[in-house]
Design an enzyme around this catalytic site. Structure first.
Site, short mmCIF file in Angstrom:
data_model
loop_
_atom_site.label_atom_id
_atom_site.label_comp_id
_atom_site.label_asym_id
_atom_site.label_seq_id
_atom_site.Cartn_x
_atom_site.Cartn_y
_atom_site.Cartn_z
N ASN A 22 -32.77 -18.96 55.55
CA ASN A 22 -32.22 -17.36 55.92
C ASN A 22 -32.60 -16.53 54.57
OD1 ASN A 22 -30.29 -15.40 57.22
ND2 ASN A 22 -29.63 -16.10 55.21
N TYR A 45 -42.99 -8.44 51.25
CA TYR A 45 -41.68 -8.91 52.49
C TYR A 45 -42.89 -9.15 53.78
CZ TYR A 45 -37.94 -8.80 55.52
OH TYR A 45 -36.73 -9.16 56.48
N LYS A 78 -43.24 -12.90 55.12
CA LYS A 78 -42.90 -13.30 56.48
C LYS A 78 -43.93 -13.66 57.73
CE LYS A 78 -38.56 -12.62 55.96
NZ LYS A 78 -37.27 -13.58 55.91
N THR A 137 -26.70 -5.49 57.88
CA THR A 137 -26.21 -6.32 56.38
C THR A 137 -26.72 -5.51 55.37
OG1 THR A 137 -28.42 -7.13 56.33
CG2 THR A 137 -27.27 -8.40 57.84
N1 LIG Z 1 -31.09 -7.32 58.16
C1 LIG Z 1 -32.25 -7.15 58.86
O1 LIG Z 1 -32.39 -6.08 59.55
C2 LIG Z 1 -33.12 -8.14 59.14
C3 LIG Z 1 -34.24 -7.98 59.86
C4 LIG Z 1 -35.25 -8.94 60.05
C5 LIG Z 1 -35.22 -9.87 59.42
N2 LIG Z 1 -34.09 -10.40 58.58
C6 LIG Z 1 -34.03 -11.57 57.68
O2 LIG Z 1 -32.76 -12.12 57.87
C7 LIG Z 1 -32.50 -12.99 56.59
C8 LIG Z 1 -30.98 -12.40 56.32
O3 LIG Z 1 -31.16 -11.08 56.01
P1 LIG Z 1 -29.73 -10.28 55.65
O4 LIG Z 1 -30.18 -8.97 56.06
O5 LIG Z 1 -28.53 -10.94 55.97
O6 LIG Z 1 -30.24 -10.05 53.98
P2 LIG Z 1 -29.07 -9.76 52.87
O7 LIG Z 1 -27.53 -9.15 53.48
O8 LIG Z 1 -29.82 -8.92 51.91
O9 LIG Z 1 -28.67 -11.27 52.46
C9 LIG Z 1 -29.51 -11.90 51.99
C10 LIG Z 1 -29.08 -13.20 51.41
O10 LIG Z 1 -30.19 -14.04 50.81
C11 LIG Z 1 -29.66 -14.32 49.43
N3 LIG Z 1 -30.90 -14.52 48.29
C12 LIG Z 1 -31.63 -13.14 48.08
N4 LIG Z 1 -32.22 -13.74 46.86
C13 LIG Z 1 -31.84 -15.03 46.45
C14 LIG Z 1 -32.19 -15.72 45.48
N5 LIG Z 1 -32.98 -15.51 44.39
N6 LIG Z 1 -31.60 -17.01 45.59
C15 LIG Z 1 -30.74 -17.45 46.21
N7 LIG Z 1 -30.16 -16.56 47.46
C16 LIG Z 1 -30.75 -15.39 47.47
C17 LIG Z 1 -28.63 -13.49 49.08
O11 LIG Z 1 -27.88 -13.81 48.04
P3 LIG Z 1 -27.51 -13.14 46.56
O12 LIG Z 1 -26.14 -12.27 47.05
O13 LIG Z 1 -27.57 -14.10 45.71
O14 LIG Z 1 -28.48 -11.91 46.31
C18 LIG Z 1 -28.02 -13.15 50.28
O15 LIG Z 1 -26.98 -14.10 50.47
C19 LIG Z 1 -33.83 -12.62 55.80
O16 LIG Z 1 -34.59 -13.46 55.79
C20 LIG Z 1 -34.14 -11.30 56.17
O17 LIG Z 1 -35.51 -11.23 55.94
C21 LIG Z 1 -33.10 -9.51 58.38
#
Ligand SMILES: NC(=O)c1ccc[n+]([C@@H]2O[C@H](COP(=O)([O-])OP(=O)(O)OC[C@H]3O[C@@H](n4cnc5c(N)ncnc54)[C@H](OP(=O)(O)O)[C@@H]3O)[C@@H](O)[C@H]2O)c1
Length: 245
Positions: free
Chosen positions: A80, A147, A151, A184
């Site tokens: 994730n 990104y 992906k 998020t």
């Molecule tokens: N939000 C959207 O609209 C959206 C849309 C499409 C896809 N996605 C995908 O959904 C997934 C979750 O996204 P989200 O929106 O929940 O993102 P988010 O709120 O930015 O959370 C990302 C998570 O990944 C962790 N992470 C990032 N860099 C890291 C590293 N170097 N080592 C360990 N952990 C790390 C972060 O931890 P830290 O706190 O340590 O940084 C956080 O827990 C991702 O794969 C994203 O690409 C999201």
């Protein structure tokens, strides 16, 4: 007992997934992320910086130690964790930031999938990998080079892994899942870009203002429901928005 390993659980979608899994009985939960080692409801969190591929391997060594001697009805890896940064044209962002984004969004999930499949080969009856992808891997978006590329790569390695599982009759199920736009911290980063860095920024700000972003708790519940029913794995490339109820 079912095993779930989830990356990136400190906020956003990963936090919602881990909270829901941790509240369920008969689950052994391992969360991998940048949070200090310790117990969490349902299991444990292990610190790892997913940008560092050697640290990823070392973290999985520790996962294997925890799994030693255990058997599971089902084992699920949810890749994730992700980063949207750096946002900007490919020649206007720093090389080190591009490298880091590719490492977190692509290299780490591939390495973890490999280790997960090795580690659970004889210890779990049913094995599933959910790679959280994005619509950004399926069309180009100005300012999101690393990104989008990562992906797209996750989509392809998931297709390969699904093909290998089918051909080699391993029973492994793999999906690369676009979850839709979720409310998020990552979306906060998206909205904070300048139009020069990200030409579509205004549209994302309007989506937030119009309440069009989904609650991560609801998205996590949908993912887990479709995982349990098996519907998630009908095709190796999936989009939560078109999976139905
Ligand atoms: N939000 C959207 O609209 C959206 C849309 C499409 C896809 N996605 C995908 O959904 C997934 C979750 O996204 P989200 O929106 O929940 O993102 P988010 O709120 O930015 O959370 C990302 C998570 O990944 C962790 N992470 C990032 N860099 C890291 C590293 N170097 N080592 C360990 N952990 C790390 C972060 O931890 P830290 O706190 O340590 O940084 C956080 O827990 C991702 O794969 C994203 O690409 C999201």
């Amino acid at each position: 007992m079912d095993l779930y390993i989830v990356t990136g659980h400190t906020r956003g979608l990963g936090q919602a997934l881990v909270a829901q899994l941790g509240a369920e009985p008969d689950i052994d939960l391992i969360a991998l992320g940048r949070a200090k080692d310790g117990p969490i409801p349902g299991g444990a969190q292990l610190f790892v910086d997913l940008a560092d591929s050697r640290a990823v391997e070392a973290a999985f060594d520790r996962v294997e130690e925890r799994l030693r001697g255990k058997r599971f009805a089902k084992a699920v890896l949810v890749n994730n964790a992700g980063v949207i940064s750096p946002v900007g044209m490919v020649d206007r962002v720093e090389a080190i930031d591009l490298e880091r984004a590719l490492a977190v969004n692509f290299t780490a999930p591939v390495l973890l999938m490999r280790r997960f499949l090795i580690a659970t080969a004889t210890s779990a009856k049913l094995r599933r990998v959910i790679n959280i992808s994005s619509g950004a891997g399926r069309r180009p978006i100005f300012g999101w080079g690393a990104y989008c590329a990562a992906k797209a790569g996750i989509d392809m390695v998931s297709r390969v892994a699904a093909l290998e599982a089918q051909t080699a009759h391993t029973g492994v199920q793999v999906v690369s899942l676009a979850p839709g736009v979720i409310d998020t911290p990552m979306q906060g980063v998206v909205r904070s870009a300048t139009p020069e860095e990200f030409v579509d920024v205004e549209r994302f700000r309007q989506m937030k203002a119009a309440g069009e972003l989904r609650d991560p708790v609801e998205v996590a519940a949908d993912i887990l429901r479709h995982e349990r029913s098996g519907k998630l794995f009908a095709e190796p490339i999936a989009d939560l928005r078109t999976l139905g109820a």
